[in-house]
Design an enzyme around this catalytic site. Structure first.
Site, mmCIF file in Angstrom:
data_model
loop_
_atom_site.group_PDB
_atom_site.id
_atom_site.type_symbol
_atom_site.label_atom_id
_atom_site.label_comp_id
_atom_site.label_asym_id
_atom_site.label_seq_id
_atom_site.Cartn_x
_atom_site.Cartn_y
_atom_site.Cartn_z
ATOM 1 N N TYR A 1 -12.785 10.320 2.300
ATOM 2 C CA TYR A 1 -13.379 9.252 1.498
ATOM 3 C C TYR A 1 -13.679 7.992 2.311
ATOM 4 O O TYR A 1 -14.082 6.985 1.746
ATOM 5 C CB TYR A 1 -12.484 8.957 0.291
ATOM 6 C CG TYR A 1 -12.444 10.141 -0.646
ATOM 7 C CD1 TYR A 1 -13.399 10.308 -1.630
ATOM 8 C CD2 TYR A 1 -11.490 11.137 -0.485
ATOM 9 C CE1 TYR A 1 -13.393 11.423 -2.455
ATOM 10 C CE2 TYR A 1 -11.471 12.253 -1.308
ATOM 11 C CZ TYR A 1 -12.424 12.391 -2.292
ATOM 12 O OH TYR A 1 -12.419 13.508 -3.097
ATOM 13 N N HIS B 1 0.821 -1.221 0.000
ATOM 14 C CA HIS B 1 0.000 0.000 0.000
ATOM 15 C C HIS B 1 0.851 1.266 0.000
ATOM 16 O O HIS B 1 0.707 2.145 0.848
ATOM 17 C CB HIS B 1 -0.966 -0.006 1.186
ATOM 18 C CG HIS B 1 -2.053 -1.020 1.066
ATOM 19 N ND1 HIS B 1 -3.188 -0.987 1.838
ATOM 20 C CD2 HIS B 1 -2.194 -2.111 0.278
ATOM 21 C CE1 HIS B 1 -3.961 -2.007 1.526
ATOM 22 N NE2 HIS B 1 -3.372 -2.705 0.567
#
Length: 485
Positions: free
Chosen positions: A367, A263
């Site tokens: 988000y 990630h």
């Protein structure tokens, strides 16, 4: 944000289906003491079940045909015992969860056998497509032109004004591919930690490259501290002179460094405001990083080309926030592109098991990851009960099951008249090119092209209007050439 882990450095983190997992307590194998017994060739119901478990829990990251396992360097060994241990207990720092409560020991042994048999079957295969075949889409026909072969993971492409192409190879090499079809290595790239999802990642030209020869690279920076090897996402600015980089300057270094190997993000795009936008993944800190403004991970960032901070960044005056943050609550965005119609930055993110997203970057927006998600964890456990929440910006497109999106480009110009205005997104797990039709800021339909082309890592539109895609394992770059109906 939720994003699908497109590649895990350990063994099996990937999932593609969004079906609920039946969780069972792992059995105690009396013959093996819970370990790996002698391998057996699978057949009948055992083979069917092992194939289904692999597809549902592993295929998203490692390829439905086990193609990413072929010729890989196994960090923890590829013996039956090593694979059994990796699946059962996991390697959390590398994005690999434990499947101890998901599978019985017998199911893990069958999965190991299935993987090892599949690797043997895959060796020597190639997924190169025939250039001669005319491929039909709903709006136009086209052929594939094989542009470049011979590298493993072409992570990103950039097109130079003279017609040459820059290509990053995740292992740490930057190439120039010339108009004469010569592959030349460029010296002066930064040191990278090429483990897991880390390595040399995106490459972006300065908007005035024709005048200043400046490029930007994103990569997994590495440092050694107290006997540990740590890494983070970093951005370098450098001048391309011939086949060498000079005047290198690291203009961004995410904090803190971490032991994890997944990630990182990290795509780069210039906004119409002249600032540099780039994504950074959550580095595996699901419950720690994305909602925490005091760390860089799990965010979209906005900086000036020299690394300084724009005065109007949303959190620039907050003492508890990193001033480069532009959005937060992001998981792992590996696609970013400027919408040529609106001037907005669009990005897509990997969800966990289900819940990949397309989002429009909005100043200061949250988000949601990991308070809100349309997915579950790789081993079937729940991450959140919510898929909407006050204060959270909803995605404009969700994929369930996850397609593992990577690479992103808007189609402009007249070469692809039937696709003009579409958004193209690559799929790693299902190995296709997604064409999204848009109505303003809404995705109204999807067409899936080039089924089984390979794990699509990058999608770019060249200055002369052609679509290029880069696939991995084996690494091939294709050009899509429209043909008359």
């Amino acid at each position: 944000m939720r994003s699908f882990v497109t590649f895990a450095s350990a063994f099996l983190v990937g999932l593609i289906s969004f079906t609920n997992c039946t969780k069972r307590t792992s059995s105690t194998a009396t013959q093996t003491g819970g370990g790996m017994a002698a391998e057996q060739q699978l057949a009948g119901d055992d083979l069917t079940k092992a194939r289904a478990n692999y597809t549902n829990f592993c295929g998203g990251c490692h390829g439905r045909s086990l193609e990413t396992f072929v010729n890989r360097k196994w960090q923890h060994g590829d013996s039956p015992e090593a694979l059994f241990k990796g699946i059962k207990h996991g390697y959390p720092d590398q994005g690999m969860p434990s499947y101890d409560t998901t599978f019985t020991d017998q199911e893990i042994r069958h999965l190991v056998s299935y993987i090892r048999e599949g690797i043997v079957a895959q060796k020597g295969k190639t997924e190169t497509k025939s250039n001669a075949a005319v491929l039909k889409s709903e709006k136009l026909n086209f052929q594939l032109d094989t542009v470049l072969t011979g590298i493993n993971v072409p992570w990103a492409m950039a097109f130079l004004p003279n017609g040459d192409m820059l290509v990053t190879e995740r292992s740490g090499t930057l190439y120039r591919f010339t108009k004469a079809k010569q592959l030349q290595k460029i010296e002066g790239v930064p040191e990278v930690l090429a483990q897991g999802q880390g390595g040399l990642l995106d490459v972006k030209l300065h908007p005035d490259f024709s005048k200043n020869n400046i490029i930007f690279l994103s990569y997994s920076a590495v440092k050694r501290d107290g006997g540990q090897t740590l890494s983070t996402t970093a951005i370098m600015r450098a001048k391309l002179e011939g086949n060498s980089l000079t005047n290198q300057k690291q203009i961004f270094e995410a904090q803190p460094y971490a032991r994890t190997r997944h990630h990182y993000g990290s795509r780069i795009e210039f906004g119409r405001d002249g600032y540099l936008y780039f994504s950074m993944g959550d580095r595996g800190g699901t419950k720690v990083n994305p909602q925490n403004l005091s760390v860089h991970a799990g965010k979209t960032h906005r900086i000036k080309e020299d690394g300084s901070i724009p005065a109007d960044n949303p959190f620039v005056n907050r003492q508890d926030a990193m001033p480069s943050i532009y959005t937060f609550g992001n998981r792992n965005a590996q696609g970013m592109a400027l919408n040529p119609t609106t001037g907005d930055i669009w990005l897509h993110e990997h969800g966990p098991k289900g819940g990949d997203e397309v989002n429009i970057v909005k100043k200061g927006a949250n988000y949601g990851w990991a308070d809100v998600t349309h997915g579950i964890d790789y081993n079937g456990s729940k991450i959140s009960d919510l898929n909407q929440k006050d204060g959270i910006t909803d995605p404009i497109k969700i994929w369930v099951p996850s397609i593992a999106p990577s690479g992103m480009a808007f189609v402009t110009g007249d070469r692809y008249s039937g696709w003009k205005g579409s958004l193209l997104v690559g799929s790693l797990s299902f190995k296709f090119l997604s064409r999204l039709e848009l109505d303003g800021n809404k995705v109204v339909r999807e067409e899936r092209l080039l089924q089984d082309i390979g794990r699509v890592r990058d999608v770019r539109l060249s200055p002369d209007g052609y679509v290029y895609i880069a696939v991995e394992n084996p690494g091939i770059i294709y050009r899509l050439v429209p043909v008359s109906n």
